[in-house]
Design a protein around this motif. Structure first.
Motif, PDB file in Angstrom:
ATOM      1  N   LEU A 141      -1.694 -14.071   5.670  1.00 25.99           N
ATOM      2  CA  LEU A 141      -1.854 -12.620   5.851  1.00 25.99           C
ATOM      3  C   LEU A 141      -3.137 -12.130   5.184  1.00 25.99           C
ATOM      4  O   LEU A 141      -3.842 -11.276   5.724  1.00 25.99           O
ATOM      5  CB  LEU A 141      -0.650 -11.877   5.275  1.00 25.99           C
TER       6      LEU A 141
ATOM      7  N   ASP B  10      -2.820  -2.496   8.783  1.00 24.00           N
ATOM      8  CA  ASP B  10      -2.076  -3.583   9.425  1.00 24.00           C
ATOM      9  C   ASP B  10      -1.490  -4.536   8.377  1.00 24.00           C
ATOM     10  O   ASP B  10      -0.365  -5.029   8.528  1.00 24.00           O
ATOM     11  CB  ASP B  10      -2.986  -4.356  10.377  1.00 24.00           C
ATOM     12  N   TYR B  11      -2.256  -4.786   7.334  1.00 19.41           N
ATOM     13  CA  TYR B  11      -1.759  -5.641   6.246  1.00 19.41           C
ATOM     14  C   TYR B  11      -0.553  -4.997   5.565  1.00 19.41           C
ATOM     15  O   TYR B  11       0.468  -5.660   5.313  1.00 19.41           O
ATOM     16  CB  TYR B  11      -2.876  -5.883   5.239  1.00 19.41           C
TER      17      TYR B  11
ATOM     18  N   GLN C  22       1.528  -2.834   6.823  1.00 20.63           N
ATOM     19  CA  GLN C  22       2.669  -2.866   7.728  1.00 20.63           C
ATOM     20  C   GLN C  22       3.336  -4.242   7.730  1.00 20.63           C
ATOM     21  O   GLN C  22       4.576  -4.343   7.720  1.00 20.63           O
ATOM     22  CB  GLN C  22       2.226  -2.499   9.145  1.00 20.63           C
ATOM     23  N   SER C  23       2.545  -5.288   7.723  1.00 20.30           N
ATOM     24  CA  SER C  23       3.095  -6.641   7.679  1.00 20.30           C
ATOM     25  C   SER C  23       3.855  -6.886   6.384  1.00 20.30           C
ATOM     26  O   SER C  23       4.933  -7.491   6.378  1.00 20.30           O
ATOM     27  CB  SER C  23       1.978  -7.675   7.829  1.00 20.30           C
TER      28      SER C  23
ATOM     29  N   GLN D 238       7.219  -4.974   6.486  1.00 19.64           N
ATOM     30  CA  GLN D 238       8.195  -5.616   7.358  1.00 19.64           C
ATOM     31  C   GLN D 238       8.761  -6.889   6.733  1.00 19.64           C
ATOM     32  O   GLN D 238       9.939  -7.208   6.920  1.00 19.64           O
ATOM     33  CB  GLN D 238       7.552  -5.946   8.707  1.00 19.64           C
ATOM     34  N   ARG D 239       7.916  -7.599   5.983  1.00 24.55           N
ATOM     35  CA  ARG D 239       8.309  -8.907   5.471  1.00 24.55           C
ATOM     36  C   ARG D 239       9.007  -8.843   4.124  1.00 24.55           C
ATOM     37  O   ARG D 239       9.964  -9.599   3.884  1.00 24.55           O
ATOM     38  CB  ARG D 239       7.057  -9.778   5.354  1.00 24.55           C
TER      39      ARG D 239
END
Length: 319
Positions: free
Chosen positions: A140, A217-218, A220-221, A224-225
């Motif tokens: 990531l 985007d980072y 958001q990842s 989510q994770r």
């Protein structure tokens, strides 16, 4: 804690310990700490342990146990990373392991440090357990070009790793090896919060920039994770460490208001209440006016004054 006790613990423990996590791992582990060697499901349903029976990892074990649940089978699922070493697995354990092996595993790691700063109840030292990101996180960082920003996502004033995998979260412990009691002083994470802060700064300064898009985007990842699980993983790893490595039988944790008083938090941003309410409740801690035996009379008086006479002061988990 005394410095010599922490030094001894750090000599016993490896510099880094793998901690694989799969969804709901805490449920079979907590269940097997409290149940008898064998228990009829009908008895479990009438006990405090009934709350585990419909959990995602426990339900398939229950469905395949033939009406009598074996602690050995539950333990095998809780330790699915080394279940084959336990031997003599029944159909219930086999079914539970199938579910566990089909789930999404994350290879977190634990490391250890010492904290001698502020916000300790006994104004002494704490053992720090650091939860390192799983290996997938490196991808990531590359994907969203965040490697250069790593230093901005953690505070040098906090007990985070300086080398190796970045620290997703940490836990500070006041462990009394003689009495077998441990007080969880703090569970905290900087990373997700600091990434959000960086994203908001870019929204203000460079609203159309590529850096903002990549950071968003980072974030958001990450959300989510890890956002929904990091505290559970941190708590489970600490409880397993205390129980399996040090045979601790009683784990205590602060309540929000008396905890702030005892640790001298009188200004600034208070710790999130959910960490000191939802998290211990989810792991079966009970509210109590009792106090850890290592606290002196001054600490006890401070804690009592922080709440009303009918309010609890600490959380306690007895194995």
């Amino acid at each position: 804690m005394k410095l010599q006790d922490i030094s001894m613990i750090r000599q016993i423990l490896p510099q880094e310990m793998p901690f694989p996590y799969f969804p709901d791992r805490q449920s079979p582990w907590l269940l097997c700490q409290s149940m008898q060697a064998e228990m009829p499901i009908s008895d479990l349903k009438q006990s405090e342990l009934s709350r585990f029976l419909m959990r995602p990892l426990v339900q398939p074990i229950v469905a395949s146990c033939g009406g009598v649940l074996r602690r050995h089978d539950v333990m095998a699922v809780a330790h699915a990373d080394r279940a084959m070493r336990l031997g003599a697995l029944g159909p219930a354990a086999t079914r539970g392991l199938e579910v566990a092996y089909q789930s999404d595993w994350l290879d977190f790691c634990l490391s250890f440090d010492i904290w001698s700063g502020e916000q300790t109840t006994r104004k002494a030292h704490n053992l720090v357990v650091q939860l390192g990101f799983p290996s997938e996180h490196a991808a990531l960082l590359w994907q969203f070009e965040q490697r250069a920003e790593v230093g901005a996502y953690q505070s040098s004033l906090h007990p985070v790793r300086r080398h190796g995998r970045p620290t997703l979260a940490w836990c500070r412990l006041d462990l009394d090896l003689q009495s077998g009691h441990c007080l969880i002083e703090e569970i905290q994470s900087d990373w997700l919060r600091f990434v959000g802060r960086a994203r908001r700064r870019l929204q203000h300064r460079a609203p159309r920039s590529r850096a903002l898009r990549l950071t968003s985007d980072y974030e958001q990842s990450l959300q989510q994770r890890y956002a929904k699980i990091w505290a559970d993983v941190m708590m489970l790893s600490v409880l397993m460490l205390l129980r399996d490595e040090f045979a601790v039988r009683d784990v205590w944790m602060h309540q929000p208001e008396p905890g702030a008083k005892l640790k001298g938090i009188t200004w600034g941003r208070l710790p999130p209440r959910s960490i000191y309410t939802r998290l211990p409740r989810a792991f079966g801690f009970q509210q109590t006016r009792e106090m850890p035996p290592m606290l002196g009379s001054k600490h006890r008086s401070t804690a009592r004054r922080a709440v009303k006479e009918d309010q609890s002061i600490f959380w306690r988990l007895h194995f």
